[in-house]
Design an enzyme around this catalytic site. Structure first.
Site, short mmCIF file in Angstrom:
data_model
loop_
_atom_site.label_atom_id
_atom_site.label_comp_id
_atom_site.label_asym_id
_atom_site.label_seq_id
_atom_site.Cartn_x
_atom_site.Cartn_y
_atom_site.Cartn_z
N PRO A 2 0.83 -1.22 0.00
CA PRO A 2 0.00 0.00 0.00
C PRO A 2 0.86 1.27 0.00
O PRO A 2 1.80 1.38 0.77
CB PRO A 2 -0.79 -0.11 1.31
CG PRO A 2 -0.65 -1.52 1.77
CD PRO A 2 0.62 -2.03 1.18
N GLU A 3 0.53 2.20 -0.89
CA GLU A 3 1.20 3.50 -0.93
C GLU A 3 0.16 4.56 -0.54
O GLU A 3 -0.93 4.22 -0.09
CB GLU A 3 1.79 3.75 -2.32
CG GLU A 3 2.79 2.66 -2.74
CD GLU A 3 3.42 2.91 -4.11
OE1 GLU A 3 3.48 4.07 -4.55
OE2 GLU A 3 3.83 1.92 -4.74
#
Ligand SMILES: [Zn+2]
Length: 282
Positions: A2-3
């Protein structure tokens, strides 16, 4: 992994559901999640507290409690948060690390196959909160404060590859491997270009591309290229909009040249050799 757009998607979903609720019970299934804090002490600080708001700094998710404490979480590689309504059935989290029960019967689980994710308390008594976060994360790329001029200052004088500089969380918060590849492609800049060699026009293009790709990804609910699911268990759709990342051997959507893959800053890096020409050997 996840960014920023994936964490922001989760933040928005939780922000619409858990503020105003009181945390009834916290069950830590994996003590490593809260290490070095003792799981019992961690639960005691959170149980009985009302959730005020849900915020984000870079890839950190911040649940603000009425005690003034912040419950901070980082999903790292495979962490995921799943919110369930009181009457929801459906499958249990397979890789459960913690479960938070709210006073209306709803719950949030932290699942994490690879167990790199973390949760901890940033205490209300910490005097210098801004300093605490400033030591961990740099400027928010979707905030109005992130201007072309600010980006120019961050890149100025740096000899490292522009990709490595953009991955440095202490400079720009929340950018990861996928969105850096996509932004550099859109800006037509080779990932190995020494950061300090970008000219004004390239910096303008890069600034615009970073914001554009992140905004598109938030709009798409993030990218589900691996285990990522949002907090309702749904996949994002940004993976369908990636132009070079994970597209090795396929034609560039802009010029049809075959997209290549290399390693930059120990990360698999995708680029188009025509749109993003190799830097001269300085
Ligand atoms: Zn191309």
């Amino acid at each position: 992994m996840p960014e920023l757009p994936e964490v922001e998607t989760i933040r928005r979903q939780l922000a619409g559901r858990i503020p105003g609720r009181t945390i009834a019970r916290v069950a830590v299934a994996d003590p490593l999640l809260v290490s070095p804090e003792d799981p019992g002490e961690f639960a005691a600080r959170v149980e009985g507290r009302r959730v005020e708001s849900v915020g984000r700094r870079g890839k950190y998710l911040l649940v603000e409690l009425d005690s003034g404490d912040t419950l901070a979480m980082h999903l790292r590689m495979t962490g995921r948060l799943h919110w369930r309504a009181a009457d929801a059935d459906g499958e249990e989290e397979r890789f459960l690390r913690a479960r938070i029960d709210l006073d209306d019967g709803s719950s949030v689980t932290f699942g994490d196959m690879r167990r790199f994710g973390r949760a901890w308390i940033v205490p209300a008594t910490l005097a210098d909160r801004d300093g605490y976060w400033a030591a961990r994360v740099g400027i928010e790329p979707l905030s109005p404060r992130f201007t072309g001029r600010v980006l120019a200052r961050l890149l100025d004088g740096r000899r490292g590859p522009v990709k490595a500089v953009l991955l440095n969380q202490a400079l720009v918060a929340g950018l990861g491997n996928m969105y850096v590849d996509e932004a550099l492609f859109q800006a037509r800049i080779h990932p190995l270009r020494p950061a300090g060699t970008l000219d004004d026009d390239e910096i303008r293009r890069l600034h615009r591309a970073i914001r554009d790709r992140l905004a598109a990804a938030v709009e798409a609910g993030g990218a589900s290229i691996d285990s990522y699911r949002d907090s309702l268990g749904e996949r994002g759709t940004m993976q369908d909009l990636l132009r070079v990342h994970l597209h090795e051997g396929e034609p560039c959507p802009r010029c049809r040249t075959t997209i290549r893959k290399t390693r930059v800053a120990q990360r698999g890096t995708y680029w188009c050799p025509t749109c993003q020409p190799e830097p001269p050997p300085w």
